[in-house]
Design a protein around this motif. Structure first.
Motif, PDB file in Angstrom:
ATOM      1  N   TRP A   7     -19.055   5.041  -8.275  1.00 32.11           N
ATOM      2  CA  TRP A   7     -18.041   5.462  -9.239  1.00 32.11           C
ATOM      3  C   TRP A   7     -18.230   4.758 -10.583  1.00 32.11           C
ATOM      4  CZ3 TRP A   7     -14.029   3.702  -5.125  1.00 32.11           C
ATOM      5  CH2 TRP A   7     -14.037   4.597  -4.049  1.00 32.11           C
ATOM      6  N   PHE A  15     -19.402   1.048  -3.811  1.00 28.41           N
ATOM      7  CA  PHE A  15     -18.347   0.955  -2.807  1.00 28.41           C
ATOM      8  C   PHE A  15     -18.899   1.300  -1.431  1.00 28.41           C
ATOM      9  CE2 PHE A  15     -14.845   2.162  -0.185  1.00 28.41           C
ATOM     10  CZ  PHE A  15     -13.777   1.400  -0.626  1.00 28.41           C
ATOM     11  N   GLN A 248      -9.970   1.511   2.803  1.00 31.54           N
ATOM     12  CA  GLN A 248      -8.914   2.211   2.075  1.00 31.54           C
ATOM     13  C   GLN A 248      -8.054   1.236   1.270  1.00 31.54           C
ATOM     14  OE1 GLN A 248      -9.009   5.320   1.756  1.00 31.54           O
ATOM     15  NE2 GLN A 248      -9.270   6.479   3.656  1.00 31.54           N
ATOM     16  N   SER A 251      -9.914   0.271  -1.846  1.00 27.35           N
ATOM     17  CA  SER A 251      -9.744   1.341  -2.840  1.00 27.35           C
ATOM     18  C   SER A 251      -8.381   1.234  -3.514  1.00 27.35           C
ATOM     19  CB  SER A 251      -9.855   2.716  -2.175  1.00 27.35           C
ATOM     20  OG  SER A 251     -11.156   2.961  -1.737  1.00 27.35           O
ATOM     21  N   MET A 255      -7.395   0.829  -7.426  1.00 28.01           N
ATOM     22  CA  MET A 255      -6.554   1.868  -8.029  1.00 28.01           C
ATOM     23  C   MET A 255      -5.318   1.271  -8.696  1.00 28.01           C
ATOM     24  SD  MET A 255      -6.947   4.588  -4.943  1.00 28.01           S
ATOM     25  CE  MET A 255      -5.817   5.847  -5.536  1.00 28.01           C
TER      26      MET A 255
END
Length: 381
Positions: A7, A15, A248, A251, A255
């Motif tokens: 990303w 990642f 998760q 992430s 975020m």
């Protein structure tokens, strides 16, 4: 579904599980030949740190490490790190760890070629333009917790050891050039740290979503970040080796920090002075503050959280969301009051004054005053 990707928003992120092996490639990408790995004392001797130093050494990058970093890093830690950086002739920093290791590592790289004191670059107006961009060394960030999201941030929080005030030091080039987000590095996190750091990510998403500023991209990221924490933090907390849950949450942490470009609010305005004065864990402090702040902000945020609750699968709109937050805290072993964390009532006036000076105030949807901030401290202590 493969939990892997490359990303570039907000920066280049490698990642996926096992990707710490790509550290030498990241060093080559940023031009580092003699990196200094900066982390905190708690991580210095852990297997994940030793293994990372082994990867560096095998690639001919040496195994230089600086780990004299406090849980709330200060300018003395920074001075010591700069001394080691300069003495070793280093040409870049691998910032490794949770918020403290990442924040201090970023500042060592930032200050390595500056001539003014670090406080001259505080996040006020255009103070960042005082820095010489050519004097900022390259930075690779490797998070080992899933919380602060400092790996994708353009600033660091440094505590002034004299005044006990947390200062935000900002520069666009403090954003790491490459992030290696390897969830395997978070598997050994103790339960309390898993909970506290995970709820830090949640607080970032909640406050960004609450902020009155306009930033639709951040708004969307904050909403999905809340969902990931709700779904996966209980799993990571219950079974630390659940690599899907760890991924998760990693992430969600990135975020949250990406989303709070839209603004933070009263949760952080309260938690920064508490952490600076009492040395409490930042994410855990945020979690304790959240229910009271949601009550204060209710008139301004209830409608948008009615929508969020529906997306999150929470019944009862904003009221249901509030009930969920307290139950979520309880399920993760979070104290219901700051007094359980050693915070007393004797310094409320001082904490109130510090909170009102915190830059996070500007993103709160309800204007913060001496009266409502003091009332919040009364309630949460």
């Amino acid at each position: 579904m493969s939990l892997t990707g490359n990303w570039s928003y907000p920066t280049a992120i490698k990642f996926g599980a096992g990707r710490i092996a790509e550290l030498p490639e990241a060093c080559a990408q940023t031009g580092m030949k003699r990196p200094l790995l900066v982390t905190d004392r708690g991580l210095r001797d852990l297997p994940i740190t030793t293994a990372t130093l082994d990867i560096m050494e095998a690639a001919g990058l040496g195994r230089a490490i600086f780990a004299d970093v406090d849980p709330n890093p200060n300018e003395m830690n920074l001075a010591a790190g700069l001394e080691v950086y300069k003495a070793g002739g280093h040409d870049g920093v691998i910032a490794f760890g949770g918020g403290s290791g990442l924040d201090l590592g970023k500042m060592v790289a930032f200050m390595s070629g500056q001539t003014r004191p670090v406080w001259d670059y505080e996040d006020i107006g255009d103070w960042w333009t005082r820095a010489d961009p050519a004097g900022i060394a390259p930075i690779i960030a490797v998070p080992t917790t899933a919380g602060t999201g400092s790996e994708v941030g353009r600033a660091s929080v440094i505590t002034n050891s004299v005044t006990h005030v947390k200062k935000i030091i900002f520069h666009p080039k403090v954003l790491p050039s490459v992030v290696i987000a390897d969830p395997e590095l978070t598997v050994g996190m103790p339960q309390a740290i898993t909970a506290g750091t995970g709820l830090d990510a949640f607080a970032h998403c909640v406050e960004a979503f609450s902020s009155p500023h306009y930033h639709p991209m951040s708004q969307g990221i904050a909403l999905e970040g809340m969902r990931l924490v709700k779904e996966y933090l209980p799993r990571a907390y219950a079974i630390g080796t659940d690599i899907e849950a760890r991924a998760q949450m990693m992430s969600a942490a990135a975020m949250g920090a990406t989303a709070f470009q839209k603004g933070l609010g009263a949760i952080h305005a309260l938690s920064h002075p508490i952490g600076a004065v009492y040395g409490t864990h930042h994410g855990t402090t945020n979690a304790v503050c959240m229910p009271a702040v949601l009550r204060l902000n209710a008139p301004a945020i209830a409608q948008r959280f009615d929508m969020a609750a529906a997306y999150l699968g929470i019944e009862g709109g904003f009221a249901g969301f509030q009930t969920f937050v307290q139950a979520f805290n309880d399920s993760l072993g979070i104290p219901r009051s700051l007094s359980e964390m050693g915070v007393g009532r004797d310094r409320i006036d001082e904490l109130t004054a510090m909170a009102l000076e915190d830059p996070s105030c500007g993103g709160n949807p309800v204007t913060l005053t001496a009266e409502n901030v003091k009332a919040l401290f009364e309630e949460i202590i």
